[in-house]
Design a protein around this motif. Sequence first.
Motif, PDB file in Angstrom:
ATOM      1  N   VAL A  52      36.704  88.795  70.311  1.00  0.00           N
ATOM      2  CA  VAL A  52      35.269  88.600  70.085  1.00  0.00           C
ATOM      3  C   VAL A  52      34.738  87.765  71.246  1.00  0.00           C
ATOM      4  O   VAL A  52      35.513  87.173  71.978  1.00  0.00           O
ATOM      5  CB  VAL A  52      35.026  87.847  68.747  1.00  0.00           C
ATOM      6  N   THR A  53      33.433  87.726  71.386  1.00  0.00           N
ATOM      7  CA  THR A  53      32.869  86.953  72.488  1.00  0.00           C
ATOM      8  C   THR A  53      32.916  85.476  72.163  1.00  0.00           C
ATOM      9  O   THR A  53      32.587  85.054  71.053  1.00  0.00           O
ATOM     10  CB  THR A  53      31.417  87.400  72.748  1.00  0.00           C
ATOM     11  N   LEU A  54      33.335  84.706  73.128  1.00  0.00           N
ATOM     12  CA  LEU A  54      33.513  83.266  72.938  1.00  0.00           C
ATOM     13  C   LEU A  54      32.942  82.555  74.161  1.00  0.00           C
ATOM     14  O   LEU A  54      32.907  83.133  75.251  1.00  0.00           O
ATOM     15  CB  LEU A  54      35.027  83.008  72.821  1.00  0.00           C
ATOM     16  N   THR A  55      32.500  81.327  73.980  1.00  0.00           N
ATOM     17  CA  THR A  55      32.026  80.536  75.124  1.00  0.00           C
ATOM     18  C   THR A  55      32.870  79.282  75.211  1.00  0.00           C
ATOM     19  O   THR A  55      33.026  78.568  74.222  1.00  0.00           O
ATOM     20  CB  THR A  55      30.540  80.150  74.954  1.00  0.00           C
ATOM     21  N   GLN A  57      34.912  70.553  65.810  1.00  0.00           N
ATOM     22  CA  GLN A  57      36.072  71.442  65.899  1.00  0.00           C
ATOM     23  C   GLN A  57      37.341  70.700  66.312  1.00  0.00           C
ATOM     24  O   GLN A  57      38.428  71.256  66.255  1.00  0.00           O
ATOM     25  CB  GLN A  57      35.798  72.559  66.916  1.00  0.00           C
ATOM     26  N   CYS A  58      37.163  69.445  66.749  1.00  0.00           N
ATOM     27  CA  CYS A  58      38.325  68.708  67.257  1.00  0.00           C
ATOM     28  C   CYS A  58      39.331  68.390  66.163  1.00  0.00           C
ATOM     29  O   CYS A  58      40.531  68.343  66.411  1.00  0.00           O
ATOM     30  CB  CYS A  58      37.889  67.436  67.980  1.00  0.00           C
ATOM     31  N   GLN A 110      48.475  79.552  78.327  1.00  0.00           N
ATOM     32  CA  GLN A 110      48.991  79.665  76.951  1.00  0.00           C
ATOM     33  C   GLN A 110      48.258  78.691  76.030  1.00  0.00           C
ATOM     34  O   GLN A 110      47.925  79.007  74.894  1.00  0.00           O
ATOM     35  CB  GLN A 110      50.510  79.360  76.905  1.00  0.00           C
ATOM     36  N   CYS A 111      48.000  77.512  76.574  1.00  0.00           N
ATOM     37  CA  CYS A 111      47.338  76.461  75.795  1.00  0.00           C
ATOM     38  C   CYS A 111      45.891  76.863  75.475  1.00  0.00           C
ATOM     39  O   CYS A 111      45.432  76.712  74.335  1.00  0.00           O
ATOM     40  CB  CYS A 111      47.376  75.184  76.623  1.00  0.00           C
ATOM     41  N   VAL A 112      45.174  77.407  76.466  1.00  0.00           N
ATOM     42  CA  VAL A 112      43.788  77.854  76.256  1.00  0.00           C
ATOM     43  C   VAL A 112      43.756  78.947  75.185  1.00  0.00           C
ATOM     44  O   VAL A 112      42.873  78.976  74.329  1.00  0.00           O
ATOM     45  CB  VAL A 112      43.153  78.340  77.586  1.00  0.00           C
ATOM     46  N   VAL A 159      42.073  78.482  67.530  1.00  0.00           N
ATOM     47  CA  VAL A 159      41.583  77.420  66.630  1.00  0.00           C
ATOM     48  C   VAL A 159      40.062  77.441  66.580  1.00  0.00           C
ATOM     49  O   VAL A 159      39.451  77.360  65.513  1.00  0.00           O
ATOM     50  CB  VAL A 159      42.089  76.024  67.094  1.00  0.00           C
ATOM     51  N   MET A 160      39.426  77.579  67.750  1.00  0.00           N
ATOM     52  CA  MET A 160      37.964  77.548  67.801  1.00  0.00           C
ATOM     53  C   MET A 160      37.341  78.746  67.080  1.00  0.00           C
ATOM     54  O   MET A 160      36.275  78.637  66.498  1.00  0.00           O
ATOM     55  CB  MET A 160      37.485  77.467  69.245  1.00  0.00           C
ATOM     56  N   LEU A 161      38.033  79.885  67.122  1.00  0.00           N
ATOM     57  CA  LEU A 161      37.519  81.065  66.421  1.00  0.00           C
ATOM     58  C   LEU A 161      37.736  80.945  64.916  1.00  0.00           C
ATOM     59  O   LEU A 161      36.926  81.400  64.124  1.00  0.00           O
ATOM     60  CB  LEU A 161      38.203  82.336  66.940  1.00  0.00           C
TER      61      LEU A 161
END
Length: 321
Positions: A15-18, A111-112, A160-162, A168-170
């Motif tokens: 999906v689109t993410l920023t 989100q943290c 890999q980390c990103v 998590v952010m999604l």
Amino acid sequence: MNTKDGKVSEGGLNVTLTIRLLMHGKEVGSIIGKKGETVKKMREESGARINISEGTCPERIVTITGPTDAIFKAFSMIALKFEEDINASMTNSTVTSKPPVTLRLVVPASQCGSLIGKGGSKIKEIRESTGAQVQVAGDMLPNSTERAVTISGTPDAIIQCVKQICVVMLESPPKGATIPYRPKPASAPIIFAGGQAFTIQGQYAIPHPDLTKLHQLAMQHPPFTPLGQTTPGFPGLDATTPTSSHELTIPNDLIGCIIGRQGSKINEIRQMSGAQIKIANATEGSAERQVTITGSPANISLAQYLINARLSSEVTGLGAL
């Protein structure tokens, strides 16, 4: 590679993410490249939108938007470019150990928590499975509801980390409104040295004659206390000294930038202007705070100037308050 990662890169979560990154000017220069060639290549090859915030700030925001696989491609290109820069800087240096590539993400504070996990479990899992170092800043970035998340390691570990951070952010979108972090212009700080006022622009201190005049006037007029200390018997603190006072009202949401952390900014303004500044407590139902400045006319005008300078660097366009 665990299944979760596989799913992301194969487009299962496409999906689109920023993602927002915080970079120093030098890093931004490296990403842009000569005549914008590097960033153009990154945009074309990754398919992600890469925007770089305008301005003469020492820090800039780089926004990467697109489907997750485009974001990972853009990140890998940025991480590899930074590694190239590190290698290049090491060829002429005597340093033997190679520093890791470091990227700073800007993540909404809401989100943290999910990123850290219960008792730090999630962040520990990310560190262990990717080999990257990940740190979430304890404090929010100034005047925003975002935190800096610093990732360092090899380009591969970073990618890999990103990927895991994106998952998590999604899975846990931000809650409530996010106030994005905006770096401050480099010309905002004002320093006084040798009786002269300077504004800082990049690495240079630019003399500011109007402010210098005000500063010198303020220093000649009592009451002036050397470091904001009110010493009994200090010349110029005599009760008969003619002083005037001036009142300002400042919106509650901006008062923080005037006070600073533990009062650091307001003390700086008191020290530079020689004026006494009192900030009234917040009154219920009111969106503003009363600020009273007391001192000689020169003290007051310098204090007002410094307060306005703080406000205008905070919210561009409020300089005319």
